[in-house]
Design a protein around this motif. Structure first.
Motif, PDB file in Angstrom:
ATOM      1  N   GLU A   1      11.736  59.967 -28.029  1.00 36.80           N
ATOM      2  CA  GLU A   1      11.740  61.621 -27.643  1.00 36.80           C
ATOM      3  C   GLU A   1       9.737  61.594 -26.950  1.00 36.80           C
TER       4      GLU A   1
ATOM      5  N   LYS B   1      10.727  60.114 -23.054  1.00 36.68           N
ATOM      6  CA  LYS B   1      10.915  61.481 -22.604  1.00 36.68           C
ATOM      7  C   LYS B   1       9.824  62.306 -22.750  1.00 36.68           C
ATOM      8  N   ASN B   2       9.206  62.660 -23.008  1.00 35.72           N
ATOM      9  CA  ASN B   2       8.231  63.450 -23.215  1.00 35.72           C
ATOM     10  C   ASN B   2       6.896  63.223 -22.168  1.00 35.72           C
TER      11      ASN B   2
ATOM     12  N   GLY C   1       5.712  62.558 -29.280  1.00 39.88           N
ATOM     13  CA  GLY C   1       7.197  62.911 -29.856  1.00 39.88           C
ATOM     14  C   GLY C   1       7.852  61.921 -31.607  1.00 39.88           C
TER      15      GLY C   1
END
Length: 74
Positions: free
Chosen positions: A38, A41-42, A33
């Motif tokens: 990010e 989340k990924n 990310g």
């Protein structure tokens, strides 16, 4: 289940890379990310897919690693 998510900055890739150490059967790092958030989340999305896929295929899930009592708060 509580699995380990390792997020590290990669100077070479100029992004945060994610490793899921309990899942030894996948290429690591497994996602990335541009920001820490990010990448997290990924990582959660990949972890969900790995768990769902293993369960659908009847494969056992890896045992989550724990720190034990080394950091137990009194």
């Amino acid at each position: 289940m509580k699995y380990t998510i390792v997020i590290q900055w990669s100077e070479e890739d100029k992004c945060y890379v994610v490793l899921l150490p309990e899942f030894t059967n996948i290429m690591q790092p497994c996602t990335h990310g541009e920001t820490y958030e990010e990448a997290l989340k990924n990582a959660q999305e990949v972890l969900e897919m790995l768990i769902e896929s293993s369960l659908a295929d009847g494969q056992p899930l890896p045992e989550p690693k724990t720190l034990g009592n080394a950091f137990k708060v009194a």
